[in-house]
Design a protein around this motif. Structure first.
Motif, PDB file in Angstrom:
ATOM      1  N   MET A   1       0.846  -1.195   0.000  1.00 47.17           N
ATOM      2  CA  MET A   1       0.000   0.000   0.000  1.00 47.17           C
ATOM      3  C   MET A   1       0.878   1.239   0.000  1.00 47.17           C
ATOM      4  N   ASN A   2       0.528   2.207  -0.804  1.00 47.35           N
ATOM      5  CA  ASN A   2       1.216   3.488  -0.839  1.00 47.35           C
ATOM      6  C   ASN A   2       0.284   4.567  -0.292  1.00 47.35           C
ATOM      7  N   VAL A   3       0.761   5.278   0.671  1.00 47.02           N
ATOM      8  CA  VAL A   3      -0.011   6.384   1.242  1.00 47.02           C
ATOM      9  C   VAL A   3       0.890   7.618   1.257  1.00 47.02           C
ATOM     10  N   SER A   4       0.286   8.785   1.044  1.00 53.20           N
ATOM     11  CA  SER A   4       1.065  10.020   1.036  1.00 53.20           C
ATOM     12  C   SER A   4       0.127  11.185   1.313  1.00 53.20           C
ATOM     13  N   GLY A   5       0.718  12.333   1.568  1.00 52.02           N
ATOM     14  CA  GLY A   5      -0.102  13.504   1.828  1.00 52.02           C
ATOM     15  C   GLY A   5       0.742  14.702   2.210  1.00 52.02           C
ATOM     16  N   GLU A   6       0.055  15.775   2.580  1.00 56.35           N
ATOM     17  CA  GLU A   6       0.701  17.005   3.016  1.00 56.35           C
ATOM     18  C   GLU A   6       0.056  17.472   4.314  1.00 56.35           C
ATOM     19  N   ARG A   7       0.839  18.205   5.090  1.00 50.78           N
ATOM     20  CA  ARG A   7       0.329  18.781   6.338  1.00 50.78           C
ATOM     21  C   ARG A   7       1.047  20.093   6.579  1.00 50.78           C
ATOM     22  N   THR A   8       0.310  21.123   6.944  1.00 50.48           N
ATOM     23  CA  THR A   8       0.907  22.421   7.236  1.00 50.48           C
ATOM     24  C   THR A   8       0.775  22.702   8.727  1.00 50.48           C
ATOM     25  N   PHE A   9       1.893  23.103   9.333  1.00 44.26           N
ATOM     26  CA  PHE A   9       1.939  23.364  10.772  1.00 44.26           C
ATOM     27  C   PHE A   9       2.143  24.850  11.010  1.00 44.26           C
ATOM     28  N   GLU A  90       8.813   1.767   4.150  1.00 44.48           N
ATOM     29  CA  GLU A  90       9.739   2.842   3.825  1.00 44.48           C
ATOM     30  C   GLU A  90       8.945   4.135   3.878  1.00 44.48           C
ATOM     31  N   THR A  91       9.397   5.064   4.695  1.00 46.09           N
ATOM     32  CA  THR A  91       8.657   6.316   4.834  1.00 46.09           C
ATOM     33  C   THR A  91       9.625   7.487   4.830  1.00 46.09           C
ATOM     34  N   SER A  92       9.159   8.630   4.386  1.00 41.38           N
ATOM     35  CA  SER A  92      10.007   9.820   4.333  1.00 41.38           C
ATOM     36  C   SER A  92       9.144  11.062   4.475  1.00 41.38           C
ATOM     37  N   PHE A  93       9.792  12.163   4.829  1.00 39.73           N
ATOM     38  CA  PHE A  93       9.100  13.450   4.894  1.00 39.73           C
ATOM     39  C   PHE A  93      10.045  14.534   4.399  1.00 39.73           C
ATOM     40  N   ARG A 105       5.576  17.364   3.404  1.00 36.93           N
ATOM     41  CA  ARG A 105       5.131  16.365   2.441  1.00 36.93           C
ATOM     42  C   ARG A 105       5.659  15.011   2.912  1.00 36.93           C
ATOM     43  N   TRP A 106       4.787  14.046   3.006  1.00 40.06           N
ATOM     44  CA  TRP A 106       5.204  12.745   3.509  1.00 40.06           C
ATOM     45  C   TRP A 106       4.670  11.638   2.590  1.00 40.06           C
ATOM     46  N   ILE A 127      -8.184   1.078   7.499  1.00 43.70           N
ATOM     47  CA  ILE A 127      -7.545   0.997   8.812  1.00 43.70           C
ATOM     48  C   ILE A 127      -6.253   1.793   8.817  1.00 43.70           C
ATOM     49  N   VAL A 128      -5.463   1.646   7.762  1.00 47.00           N
ATOM     50  CA  VAL A 128      -4.209   2.392   7.660  1.00 47.00           C
ATOM     51  C   VAL A 128      -4.484   3.890   7.613  1.00 47.00           C
ATOM     52  N   ASN A 129      -5.463   4.311   6.820  1.00 47.47           N
ATOM     53  CA  ASN A 129      -5.793   5.735   6.737  1.00 47.47           C
ATOM     54  C   ASN A 129      -6.201   6.304   8.090  1.00 47.47           C
ATOM     55  N   GLN A 130      -6.949   5.518   8.851  1.00 46.97           N
ATOM     56  CA  GLN A 130      -7.381   5.975  10.174  1.00 46.97           C
ATOM     57  C   GLN A 130      -6.187   6.167  11.096  1.00 46.97           C
ATOM     58  N   GLN A 131      -5.240   5.223  11.052  1.00 51.46           N
ATOM     59  CA  GLN A 131      -4.061   5.327  11.905  1.00 51.46           C
ATOM     60  C   GLN A 131      -3.167   6.491  11.478  1.00 51.46           C
ATOM     61  N   VAL A 132      -3.094   6.752  10.183  1.00 47.67           N
ATOM     62  CA  VAL A 132      -2.312   7.884   9.696  1.00 47.67           C
ATOM     63  C   VAL A 132      -2.881   9.199  10.235  1.00 47.67           C
ATOM     64  N   GLN A 133      -4.195   9.349  10.203  1.00 50.00           N
ATOM     65  CA  GLN A 133      -4.813  10.563  10.737  1.00 50.00           C
ATOM     66  C   GLN A 133      -4.562  10.706  12.235  1.00 50.00           C
ATOM     67  N   HIS A 134      -4.577   9.583  12.935  1.00 48.99           N
ATOM     68  CA  HIS A 134      -4.276   9.615  14.368  1.00 48.99           C
ATOM     69  C   HIS A 134      -2.859  10.142  14.590  1.00 48.99           C
ATOM     70  N   VAL A 135      -1.903   9.639  13.813  1.00 50.17           N
ATOM     71  CA  VAL A 135      -0.510  10.062  13.958  1.00 50.17           C
ATOM     72  C   VAL A 135      -0.359  11.553  13.637  1.00 50.17           C
ATOM     73  N   LEU A 136      -0.986  12.020  12.564  1.00 54.15           N
ATOM     74  CA  LEU A 136      -0.854  13.415  12.167  1.00 54.15           C
ATOM     75  C   LEU A 136      -1.474  14.363  13.186  1.00 54.15           C
ATOM     76  N   THR A 137      -2.592  13.969  13.759  1.00 53.33           N
ATOM     77  CA  THR A 137      -3.227  14.808  14.784  1.00 53.33           C
ATOM     78  C   THR A 137      -2.356  14.894  16.029  1.00 53.33           C
ATOM     79  N   ALA A 138      -1.806  13.755  16.431  1.00 52.12           N
ATOM     80  CA  ALA A 138      -0.917  13.751  17.591  1.00 52.12           C
ATOM     81  C   ALA A 138       0.365  14.528  17.297  1.00 52.12           C
ATOM     82  N   LEU A 139       0.851  14.435  16.070  1.00 47.70           N
ATOM     83  CA  LEU A 139       2.045  15.184  15.679  1.00 47.70           C
ATOM     84  C   LEU A 139       1.790  16.678  15.755  1.00 47.70           C
ATOM     85  N   GLU A 140       0.607  17.111  15.361  1.00 47.45           N
ATOM     86  CA  GLU A 140       0.236  18.530  15.448  1.00 47.45           C
ATOM     87  C   GLU A 140       0.346  19.022  16.890  1.00 47.45           C
TER      88      GLU A 140
END
Length: 232
Positions: A1-9, A90-93, A105-106, A127-140
């Protein structure tokens, strides 16, 4: 599975970078972390219980930083193993400035093997998308805390040169408060025309010491206060 996105802080790039590269801060963003061990600045291990909707999947996850350009880019290899599943990711930002804010960008390439992996992408993707949102919210939250700590207490309009608005030197934390004024002279006491009593010794009044000594009403010195916060 490939997941990616952007987030502005709403924080400077340094604050975002520091959180993303601090294992203790990142551990707080991961769901189901039960323990976390840092081996060095590039390798750490977590024991997690990943919620999958059908119960938790316990895994030991090893994370290894494989590439880094300070304040700009970092890449990680993540390997996990548990009963019923093996994880390779494999993950990067990449960070960039967007005015006073920071854009991230991640991307992540996630591979699951074993019985859990056989559930198929259609089941695992939500399930993966839900966990990604959890991580991004906590990262914020972690980034906002780091940014607040780096700003420090706001000192009532003082400039970085240590001067106030009018250019006068700002009060120092070690500065002494001005001495309290002495007692005022309100004239002789009402019974000053009485015959003096026999001299049986000297008193404070005879020696010119006023009973209204400054020590009786001197206030605690007031000065600037300092605030410390735990970088926690």
């Amino acid at each position: 599975m490939n997941v990616s996105g952007e987030r502005t802080f709403d924080a400077p790039r340094r604050a975002v970078w520091d959180v993303l590269n601090d294992p203790a801060s990142m551990a707080k963003t991961m769901p189901g972390v039960e323990s976390f061990d840092v081996h060095d600045d590039k390798r750490w291990t977590a024991n997690v219980k990943i919620p999958l909707g059908l119960g938790g999947l316990k895994m030991k996850i090893d994370m290894n930083k494989t590439d880094e350009r300070e304040l700009e880019f970092a890449a990680l290899h993540v390997k996990g193993q548990g009963v019923g599943a093996m994880l390779n990711m494999e993950t990067s930002f990449e960070l960039s400035d967007e005015g006073p804010r920071t854009k991230m960008r991640w991307a992540a390439d996630v591979k699951l093997a074993g019985p859990v992996g056989s559930m198929g992408q259609r089941v695992l993707q939500p399930i993966v998308n839900q966990q990604v949102q959890h991580v991004l919210t906590a990262l914020e939250r972690q980034v906002q805390e780091a940014a607040s700590q780096s700003e420090g207490p706001q000192g009532g309009g003082e400039s970085s040169s240590g001067e106030g608005h009018a250019g006068a030197p700002a009060p120092s934390a070690d500065a002494e408060a001005p001495a309290a004024e002495g007692p005022k002279d309100y004239g002789p006491p009402a019974d000053s025309d009485r015959e003096p009593e026999p001299d049986t010794g000297t008193s404070g009044a005879d020696e010119g010491i006023s009973p209204l000594s400054p020590e009786t009403f001197e206030q605690d010195p007031e000065g600037p206060t300092t605030s410390t916060e735990d970088k926690g």
